[in-house]
Write a protein that holds these residues in place. Structure first.
Motif, mmCIF file in Angstrom:
data_model
loop_
_atom_site.group_PDB
_atom_site.id
_atom_site.type_symbol
_atom_site.label_atom_id
_atom_site.label_comp_id
_atom_site.label_asym_id
_atom_site.label_seq_id
_atom_site.Cartn_x
_atom_site.Cartn_y
_atom_site.Cartn_z
ATOM 1 N N GLN A 1 0.837 -1.094 0.080
ATOM 2 C CA GLN A 1 0.001 -0.146 -0.096
ATOM 3 C C GLN A 1 0.872 1.232 -0.132
ATOM 4 N N GLN A 2 1.171 1.690 -1.224
ATOM 5 C CA GLN A 2 2.290 2.793 -1.316
ATOM 6 C C GLN A 2 3.510 2.324 -0.965
ATOM 7 N N LYS A 3 4.299 2.538 0.044
ATOM 8 C CA LYS A 3 5.604 2.022 0.063
ATOM 9 C C LYS A 3 5.536 1.094 1.183
ATOM 10 N N HIS A 4 4.274 1.040 1.816
ATOM 11 C CA HIS A 4 4.447 0.140 2.920
ATOM 12 C C HIS A 4 3.888 -1.361 2.512
ATOM 13 N N GLN A 5 4.633 -2.420 3.016
ATOM 14 C CA GLN A 5 4.202 -3.522 2.435
ATOM 15 C C GLN A 5 3.357 -3.997 3.694
ATOM 16 N N VAL A 6 2.227 -4.609 3.009
ATOM 17 C CA VAL A 6 1.064 -5.225 3.942
ATOM 18 C C VAL A 6 1.098 -6.737 4.072
ATOM 19 N N LEU A 7 1.597 -7.320 2.775
ATOM 20 C CA LEU A 7 1.698 -8.948 3.063
ATOM 21 C C LEU A 7 2.826 -9.285 2.246
ATOM 22 N N ASN A 8 3.548 -10.227 2.652
ATOM 23 C CA ASN A 8 4.789 -10.763 2.070
ATOM 24 C C ASN A 8 4.747 -12.163 1.923
ATOM 25 N N ALA A 9 5.265 -12.511 0.791
ATOM 26 C CA ALA A 9 5.518 -13.933 0.348
ATOM 27 C C ALA A 9 4.321 -14.444 0.079
ATOM 28 N N VAL A 10 3.211 -13.781 -0.503
ATOM 29 C CA VAL A 10 1.928 -14.603 -0.878
ATOM 30 C C VAL A 10 1.987 -15.483 -2.131
ATOM 31 N N ASN A 11 1.528 -16.681 -1.624
ATOM 32 C CA ASN A 11 1.248 -17.858 -2.419
ATOM 33 C C ASN A 11 -0.262 -18.272 -2.447
ATOM 34 N N LEU A 12 -0.607 -18.093 -3.802
ATOM 35 C CA LEU A 12 -2.247 -18.340 -3.784
ATOM 36 C C LEU A 12 -2.589 -18.612 -5.243
ATOM 37 N N LYS A 13 -3.486 -19.736 -5.021
ATOM 38 C CA LYS A 13 -4.250 -20.256 -6.487
ATOM 39 C C LYS A 13 -5.600 -20.375 -6.237
ATOM 40 N N ILE A 14 -6.206 -19.779 -7.228
ATOM 41 C CA ILE A 14 -7.688 -20.048 -7.222
ATOM 42 C C ILE A 14 -8.326 -20.642 -8.554
ATOM 43 N N SER A 15 -8.849 -21.597 -8.557
ATOM 44 C CA SER A 15 -9.130 -22.344 -9.960
ATOM 45 C C SER A 15 -10.464 -21.824 -10.359
ATOM 46 N N ARG A 16 -10.947 -22.048 -11.722
ATOM 47 C CA ARG A 16 -11.979 -21.815 -12.096
ATOM 48 C C ARG A 16 -13.301 -22.107 -11.368
ATOM 49 N N GLY A 17 -14.289 -21.529 -11.199
ATOM 50 C CA GLY A 17 -15.643 -22.024 -10.405
ATOM 51 C C GLY A 17 -15.506 -22.111 -9.151
ATOM 52 N N GLU A 18 -14.484 -21.943 -8.369
ATOM 53 C CA GLU A 18 -14.086 -22.003 -7.090
ATOM 54 C C GLU A 18 -14.704 -20.820 -6.214
#
Length: 228
Positions: free
Chosen positions: A15-32
């Motif tokens: 959010q601007q220069k502030h890191q709010v989340l780090n090392a995000v690994n995320l998968k979302i599939s069709r219809g989920e």
């Protein structure tokens, strides 16, 4: 065509220069259908904004609906957004236009030109959200739940691959919230559209369980992480 609509690898969410989340690994599939939960300020909205190109992805890799988030520009952001439906807590309907004119505005803005196709698509999406009788109604004459259904209809116009819903029931009473949630889940199932539903209404999550992604202490935690 890949079944994955969202794929983030070691992504940093800023959010601007502030890191709010780090090392995000995320998968979302069709219809989920997936819940995104976390306290206010935990990074839910920033994550959604990154997914639809309102915040740049500066760290890591991200693909949404086939678009590389790291190389988005003025030309590709509108193209990405045509593949997404975005539903906010605030309805943001044009107050001086009827339901059908609100929907027409979006279709024309995204390049629809043929009158018969515009009318047909408006009729289809209003039917999907159960508001076909209200097409001439002005937004202020609709209940909160009906207005949010118009917003969902608007999100469906260009047949999105995923709907990003940011606290869509935040301004609604419990019964109406349930209706909106069930509508989104039904749409996910019926049209094979993924839904990422950000909320802090734990009552909804308990009543209608689904996969949960949690923003906590600058990280994303999924049930897969917990099970490992």
């Amino acid at each position: 065509m890949s079944n994955l609509i969202v794929q983030l690898n070691e992504a940093g969410i800023f959010q601007q220069k502030h890191q709010v989340l780090n090392a995000v690994n995320l998968k979302i599939s069709r219809g989920e259908f997936t819940y995104l939960i976390g306290k206010t300020g935990s990074g839910k909205s920033s994550l959604l904004k990154t997914l639809y190109g309102a915040l740049p992805l500066k760290v890591g890799k991200g693909i949404v609906a086939g678009y590389d988030l790291g190389s988005l520009d003025r030309k590709t952001i509108p193209l990405l957004r045509r593949e997404l439906g975005i539903v906010f807590q605030d309805f943001n309907l044009l107050p001086d236009r009827s339901v059908q004119e609100n929907l027409r505005f979006v279709l024309e803005a995204t390049g629809w030109k043929e009158e018969s196709k515009i009318k047909e698509r408006i009729r289809e999406v209003l039917q999907q959200v159960g508001l076909q009788e209200k097409y001439r109604t002005m937004p202020h004459k609709l209940s909160g739940g009906e207005q949010q259904r118009v917003v969902i209809a608007r999100a469906l116009l260009n047949e999105p691959q995923i709907i990003l819903a940011d606290e869509p029931t935040g301004n609604l009473d419990p019964e109406t919230s349930d209706d909106i949630l069930l509508l989104l889940r039904q749409l996910a199932q019926k049209h094979n559209t993924a839904v990422l539903f950000a909320t802090h209404d734990y009552r909804i999550i308990e009543n209608f369980p689904a996969r949960i992604i949690r923003c906590l202490n600058g990280r994303i935690i999924t049930e897969e992480d917990i099970e490992v």
